[in-house]
Design a protein around this motif. Structure first.
Motif, short mmCIF file in Angstrom:
data_model
loop_
_atom_site.label_atom_id
_atom_site.label_comp_id
_atom_site.label_asym_id
_atom_site.label_seq_id
_atom_site.Cartn_x
_atom_site.Cartn_y
_atom_site.Cartn_z
N UNK A 131 101.58 53.90 -55.05
CA UNK A 131 100.44 54.50 -55.74
C UNK A 131 99.27 53.52 -55.74
N UNK A 132 99.57 52.23 -55.84
CA UNK A 132 98.53 51.21 -55.86
C UNK A 132 97.67 51.28 -54.59
N UNK A 133 98.33 51.44 -53.43
CA UNK A 133 97.60 51.57 -52.17
C UNK A 133 96.88 52.91 -52.08
N UNK A 134 97.60 53.98 -52.41
CA UNK A 134 97.04 55.33 -52.25
C UNK A 134 95.84 55.57 -53.16
N UNK A 135 95.89 55.04 -54.37
CA UNK A 135 94.78 55.25 -55.31
C UNK A 135 93.51 54.56 -54.80
N UNK A 136 93.66 53.38 -54.18
CA UNK A 136 92.51 52.70 -53.59
C UNK A 136 91.97 53.50 -52.40
N UNK A 137 92.90 53.98 -51.58
CA UNK A 137 92.51 54.72 -50.39
C UNK A 137 91.78 56.01 -50.77
N UNK A 138 92.24 56.65 -51.84
CA UNK A 138 91.66 57.92 -52.27
C UNK A 138 90.16 57.78 -52.55
N UNK A 139 89.78 56.63 -53.07
CA UNK A 139 88.37 56.41 -53.40
C UNK A 139 87.52 56.16 -52.15
N UNK A 140 88.16 55.82 -51.05
CA UNK A 140 87.43 55.45 -49.84
C UNK A 140 87.41 56.54 -48.77
N UNK A 141 88.33 57.50 -48.90
CA UNK A 141 88.46 58.55 -47.89
C UNK A 141 87.16 59.36 -47.78
N UNK A 142 86.81 59.72 -46.56
CA UNK A 142 85.64 60.56 -46.32
C UNK A 142 86.08 61.92 -45.78
N UNK A 143 85.17 62.89 -45.87
CA UNK A 143 85.46 64.22 -45.35
C UNK A 143 86.01 65.12 -46.44
N UNK A 144 85.89 66.42 -46.22
CA UNK A 144 86.40 67.40 -47.19
C UNK A 144 87.46 68.29 -46.58
N UNK A 145 87.09 69.00 -45.50
CA UNK A 145 88.07 69.88 -44.84
C UNK A 145 89.15 69.06 -44.15
#
Length: 318
Positions: A44-58
């Protein structure tokens, strides 16, 4: 993301990477255990950081520039090795349980072939009919004045690894997707008409709190129980020769699909109903065993997540 990771082995080489993949390699094996890093990418520690950086919607995207911004939990090598060892053991138990479940699925398939042979080739000389001839023609769509809440099942609801419905979404009818049309009956077989090679096929055998509605992306196979057993037909339409034929005639390059009529016009063997019922009884016994193993698997996976959470919070080892 965590289901799309794998180690490269020597046997895979030479290997060319797709541009949408990233390769990770430890610069110093004395500072970072690559197996530890593999587990870190599932946290979760990695994924939560990644979630804030991800781009795109579809279509969500991330790349090396995002990875460089992520903080890594890096305990001493001794702790890394302990974490890897305990998570490897937990994962091994999960893998073993999955193998046992898969073995039961293979047993059902073996029993099917022993009793009936290939349902398309029909080596045993059973009566042959088009699938449509053993189905009921009473699948209906919801009417415009329908006002109740619905439980919606779409292609994403199906786990095509074990051909079961795993989830559904409840909607107010006014908020439901435009594809939410088909009124389902218990025992209906749902067959995705899109990308038949993926075998998104399942029996609707759950009970929902609202009226169950299926997507128009499904061919609804509702059997005539006086002629066939739905467990028999379910195993027929999952058969690789049945789906293989549909893959060949699917139209569209990027979005290959077949029509309901393509599915229902396929000729299949129809053994005596008594023999089909005998097969269904054997399947029922095996499925009860599967349920017990699946419950055990769920507990093992919960234990795995708990161990991982504690390990990366520093609560497992000092």
């Amino acid at each position: 993301f965590h289901e799309k990771m794998a180690f490269v082995k020597k046997s895979h080489l030479p290997l060319c990477m797709n541009t949408s993949t990233m390769r990770f390699k430890t610069l110093d094996p004395n500072k970072l255990n690559i197996n530890y890093f593999y587990y870190f990418l599932k946290t979760i520690f990695f994924k939560s950081q990644l979630q804030r950086l991800i781009t795109g919607s579809a279509q969500l995207n991330f790349g090396p520039s995002h990875i460089k911004q992520i903080d890594l939990i890096l305990p001493p090598m001794e702790i890394q090795e302990k974490i890897v060892k305990v998570l490897d053991q937990a994962q091994a138990l999960i893998d073993k349980r999955k193998e046992q479940i898969e073995a039961l699925d293979q047993l059902i398939e073996s029993i099917f072939y022993t009793m009936f042979g290939d349902p398309v080739r029909n080596e045993k000389g059973w009566e042959v009919k088009e699938l449509e001839e053993v189905l009921l023609n009473n699948v209906s769509n919801i009417k415009k004045d329908f006002k109740d809440d619905i439980s919606y099942i779409d292609i994403g609801s199906i786990n095509n690894n074990n051909n079961s419905i795993e989830t559904y979404n409840n909607f107010k009818i006014k908020d439901a997707p435009s594809r939410a049309k088909r009124i389902l009956n218990h025992g209906d077989i749902l067959f995705s008409t899109v990308r038949p090679n993926l075998k998104n096929i399942a029996i609707f055998d759950m009970y929902t709190e609202n009226t169950a509605i299926g997507s128009t992306g499904f061919c609804i196979i509702r059997v005539n129980e006086s002629l066939v057993n739905n467990k028999y037909i379910f195993n027929v339409v999952k058969n690789k020769r049945f789906t293989g034929y549909l893959v060949k005639i699917a139209e569209g390059a990027s979005y290959p699909a077949v029509k309901d009529s393509d599915i229902k016009s396929i000729k299949i063997s129809i053994p005596p109903l008594s023999l089909q019922n005998e097969f269904a009884q054997k399947v029922q016994i095996i499925e009860k065993q599967k349920e017990l193993l699946e419950e055990s698997l769920e507990l093992l996976e919960e234990n795995y997540k708990s161990i991982m959470d504690k390990a990366f919070k520093g609560q497992l080892f000092n």
